[in-house]
Structures are given as C-alpha cells and as structure tokens.
Design an enzyme around this catalytic site. Structure first.
Site, PDB file in Angstrom:
ATOM      1  N   ALA A  88      10.492  -4.772  28.928  1.00  0.00           N
ATOM      2  CA  ALA A  88      10.846  -5.740  27.850  1.00  0.00           C
ATOM      3  C   ALA A  88       9.920  -5.636  26.870  1.00  0.00           C
ATOM      4  O   ALA A  88      10.391  -6.176  25.594  1.00  0.00           O
ATOM      5  CB  ALA A  88      10.582  -7.199  28.357  1.00  0.00           C
TER       6      ALA A  88
ATOM      7  N   CYS B  24      10.730 -16.341  28.092  1.00  0.00           N
ATOM      8  CA  CYS B  24      10.172 -15.071  27.973  1.00  0.00           C
ATOM      9  C   CYS B  24       8.657 -14.992  27.604  1.00  0.00           C
ATOM     10  O   CYS B  24       7.887 -15.616  26.839  1.00  0.00           O
ATOM     11  CB  CYS B  24      10.778 -14.384  26.267  1.00  0.00           C
ATOM     12  SG  CYS B  24      10.116 -12.990  26.056  1.00  0.00           S
TER      13      CYS B  24
ATOM     14  N   GLU C 275       5.342  -9.100  15.933  1.00  0.00           N
ATOM     15  CA  GLU C 275       5.548  -7.781  15.510  1.00  0.00           C
ATOM     16  C   GLU C 275       6.602  -7.917  14.641  1.00  0.00           C
ATOM     17  O   GLU C 275       6.488  -7.308  13.462  1.00  0.00           O
ATOM     18  CB  GLU C 275       6.014  -7.230  16.837  1.00  0.00           C
ATOM     19  CG  GLU C 275       4.868  -6.719  17.830  1.00  0.00           C
ATOM     20  CD  GLU C 275       5.571  -6.122  18.915  1.00  0.00           C
ATOM     21  OE1 GLU C 275       4.852  -5.535  19.797  1.00  0.00           O
ATOM     22  OE2 GLU C 275       6.511  -6.211  19.272  1.00  0.00           O
TER      23      GLU C 275
ATOM     24  N   SER D 208      12.128  -5.824  22.357  1.00  0.00           N
ATOM     25  CA  SER D 208      11.586  -5.933  21.030  1.00  0.00           C
ATOM     26  C   SER D 208      12.096  -5.033  19.914  1.00  0.00           C
ATOM     27  O   SER D 208      12.128  -5.325  18.689  1.00  0.00           O
ATOM     28  CB  SER D 208      10.051  -5.730  21.174  1.00  0.00           C
ATOM     29  OG  SER D 208       9.521  -6.699  21.971  1.00  0.00           O
TER      30      SER D 208
ATOM     31  N   GLU E  44      11.764  -2.359  24.953  1.00  0.00           N
ATOM     32  CA  GLU E  44      13.123  -2.169  24.712  1.00  0.00           C
ATOM     33  C   GLU E  44      13.832  -3.416  23.973  1.00  0.00           C
ATOM     34  O   GLU E  44      14.620  -3.111  22.937  1.00  0.00           O
ATOM     35  CB  GLU E  44      13.834  -1.683  26.220  1.00  0.00           C
ATOM     36  CG  GLU E  44      15.332  -1.133  26.030  1.00  0.00           C
ATOM     37  CD  GLU E  44      15.435   0.179  25.434  1.00  0.00           C
ATOM     38  OE1 GLU E  44      16.139   0.492  24.747  1.00  0.00           O
ATOM     39  OE2 GLU E  44      14.649   0.929  25.991  1.00  0.00           O
TER      40      GLU E  44
END
Length: 402
Positions: free
Chosen positions: A239, A351, A360, A244, A242
C-alpha cells in the site's frame, strides 16, 4: 435484487465494461440514482451486492456485522482471481484488527509523518533536479510518481532501496484482476512474503528503528504471530508504494489533461490542500469494486436487507459522486468545501497511511508548481497508455514537457 423468480440472465455481469483511463462507467451513475445497492454477478465466485451510493456506503463501512475475514474463503464472490489471504489488516475483523493496527499505527500518526516532511521534500527536489538536468520530455511516472513513495516506504520499512526490484517485480502481479493467472498471482504473493521473512530475519540480527524491527518486536512482545507479522508487513509495503504511486500519477494526469486546472493551481498554490481532497473524491483509483466483505447476520442497509452469508462490494468513487451529498459531483472543483469524500475509506479500515500519502502528493505538487509552471503533457491525453488489468488504475507512462 435477488429473489426466488430471478434467473441467471437477470443478474448483470460485473464489471460493466472495460476500464478507460479515469472514466467511471455510466452504469454506476444509473444505479446510484435508482438502485444504490444492486445485485450483480462477479467475475469469480458468484453473485454479490454492489454499493454505489454514499449514505449506503458510509453505513456499510462502519458496520461491524460485515466481515473481512469471512471474505478470505475460496468461494467468496470477488473481482480478483484469488481472495486475499487471512492475517493482514485488510482481512481482519475486531478485535484482531485493533490488536495489529495498534502496533503499526504509531509510525503513521500525523505528528510522526510531519517529521518526514524535510526528507520527502529533499527526495522530491532531488528528483526534480534530475528531471530538469535531463530536459524534456520526461516521464513523470518513472521520474517522480514512482520513486517518491517507493523511497519513503523503503526507508520507513527498512528495505534497502537497491533491493526494491525484489518486490517491484512481483507487485503488479500481486494486484492483478485479469492480467495474470491465479497461479502467477499466488507465486507473487509467496515470493513477496518470502522477502518480508528474510528482511525480518535480518532485523533479528541487526535491530533498527524501522517498521520491520517494530513488527519483530511486536511478534515477541504483543503475541503477534509470524503469519500476521509477515502479511501485515507486506500489506503496508504494498500500500505504501503501489497505491501511493498510482494516486500521484493519476493526479498529475488529471491536472495536466485539463490544463486550465494546472494553471489555476499554479496561480494559487494555496489550493493544493483542497485540490488533493477533490482529486481523492473524483479519481476512481480502483479499476473495479472493492475487496469483498460478508454479512455475518441479516443487516438492513438503506432499503435493502442483506442476508447473512451474502457478499458485498462497493465502488467508492461512485459514492463520492452522489448528488445527495455533493453539489455538481461530476465537476472537478479544486475549491470544493466541505468535501466529505471517502477516498481514504471510513470505519476501522480507514487508510493507515493516509497522512503519508497526502503529504507525498502535497510536496510533489508543490515542487512541480514552483519549478515547472509551464508543465504540460507531451502527448494528447487520450494517447497516454494505461497499465492493463490491475486493481489500481495507473498510467504506464506519463510524458510531460515544459
């Protein structure tokens, strides 16, 4: 809706059509307005309920009577060739879910993630330096969207960056819907789990302050099993890069495919935060419906009684375009407020890495806007290639010029 007189031909096949870029199939909007919980035929395992409406989905996500663990059974209706394996956060119910999540959540609190801001900013700036030095056109996927989240999750987890290929090679197979066979997917899962076990074994000999060491300590102190440790670690690692990287790439595609939006946010960088919320709402990150859950007793959601043992999936992006909640939901409005989107989920499976993923994306956008205000796609938007047959939508390449 299932009933005793329904025939197989009455049940619509899901998904409704091929996945095209970031488009949502129009059938979702039709169902959302007329039948926000509908009965569909899944690609694997039989029939299930599909939720497309916002109030119905929010109620479902908060209801503990829907089991993620039960959906690991091999005959569960689903969109992937294989069900998820038990032992990771996505397939845990309470109280096991809280027991495991408590161990790793402290690494992803807002306060802890904020401490990473300088490091993420440095990674972004270094990548933009390289991009500028190389000159246009540049593939934003390989130059930016992939290396930012992969670098950060590798550093957090304790994976040497030069070893990223050992899990990158299997990651696309791991998250396939139809691009790979069940045997290939099973092999990729085994290889990824093997890598996590090897990494943790190294930490036994050389402890650190990374997530691998944290899981190892929890295994010894919190009575977490080795299977839980391995699969939780793998879930976080997957997670963390992939999902992000797909969200970053999709966001850049969305802004650059509509140049007026990129120009708007360039003129007013203060819009970055609300723009991220709006892209979380608008982008259908998953190409098809969610991982399934199974009702453990009869539950009424909206106007539908879901019977014990029946399976439920949902399309979050459809719910986030519900006219009952959002004004002009098909419009991408970077100033939208309030914006109660479900992009990071709701309930116990909200999440875990949401603060990191948001930061990010924020720093990637901030860097691009400051340094490349004239950034634009190097090819027509309709010619951008997309990775086929994966759970998460993502461009195969995203060439831009300036």
């Amino acid at each position: 809706m299932p009933n005793e007189t329904s025939s197989d031909s009455d049940v619509p096949a899901y998904p409704f059509g091929p996945v095209v870029a970031l488009d949502l199939h129009p059938r979702y909007a039709e169902l959302r307005r007329s039948e926000p919980i509908s009965w569909v035929r899944m690609p694997y395992g039989g029939d299930a309920w599909l939720i497309t409406g916002y109030p119905e989905l929010k109620q479902f996500l908060a209801d503990p009577r829907f089991s993620s663990f039960a959906a690991t059974a091999p005959d569960t209706p689903r969109v992937t060739p294989l069900p998820l394996r038990p032992g990771n956060l996505l397939t845990m119910d309470q109280p096991e879910h809280s027991r495991i999540r408590r161990v790793v959540a402290k690494a992803f609190t807002g306060r802890q993630v904020e401490k990473l801001r300088p490091r993420i900013g440095a990674v972004v700036n270094d990548l933009l330096d390289q991009m500028e030095a190389q000159g246009p056109p540049a593939d934003l996927l390989t130059h930016l969207a992939e290396p930012v989240p992969v670098t950060m999750i590798c550093e957090l987890f304790g994976v040497p960056y030069e070893e990223r290929g050992q899990f990158r090679a299997y990651s696309d197979v791991f998250v396939a819907t139809h691009a790979h066979s069940a045997e290939e997917i099973d092999h990729s899962r085994n290889e990824l789990e093997r890598y996590i076990i090897e990494l943790v074994d190294r930490r036994r000999k050389n402890p650190s302050d990374d997530l691998a060491s944290m899981l190892l300590e929890a295994c010894e102190v919190e009575r977490i099993t080795e299977v839980e440790m391995t699969r939780t670690g793998l879930g976080i690692l997957m997670a963390g890069h992939e999902t992000s990287l797909s969200m970053i790439a999709n966001s850049l595609y969305l802004l650059l495919s509509r140049p007026e939006l990129y120009a708007q946010i360039c003129r007013d960088p203060a819009l970055i935060s609300s723009a991220i919320d709006e892209m979380l709402r608008f982008i259908p990150l998953r190409s098809v419906g969610s991982f399934p859950r199974v009702a453990t007793e009869d539950v009424k959601i909206g106007d539908v009684c879901i019977r014990a043992g029946q399976t439920v999936i949902f399309q979050r992006a459809s719910a986030d375009r519900d006219e009952r909640v959002f004004d002009n939901p098909e419009e991408l409005d970077l100033t939208r407020t309030p914006n109660p989107n479900l992009g990071f989920g709701h309930g116990i499976h909200y999440c875990l890495g949401a603060p990191l993923a948001r930061l990010e994306l924020q720093l990637v956008l901030d860097g691009l806007l400051r340094r490349f205000p004239s950034l634009r796609l190097a090819t027509p938007a309709e010619e951008v290639p997309w990775k086929p047959g994966l759970i998460a939508r993502c461009p195969q390449a995203l060439y831009a010029t300036w």
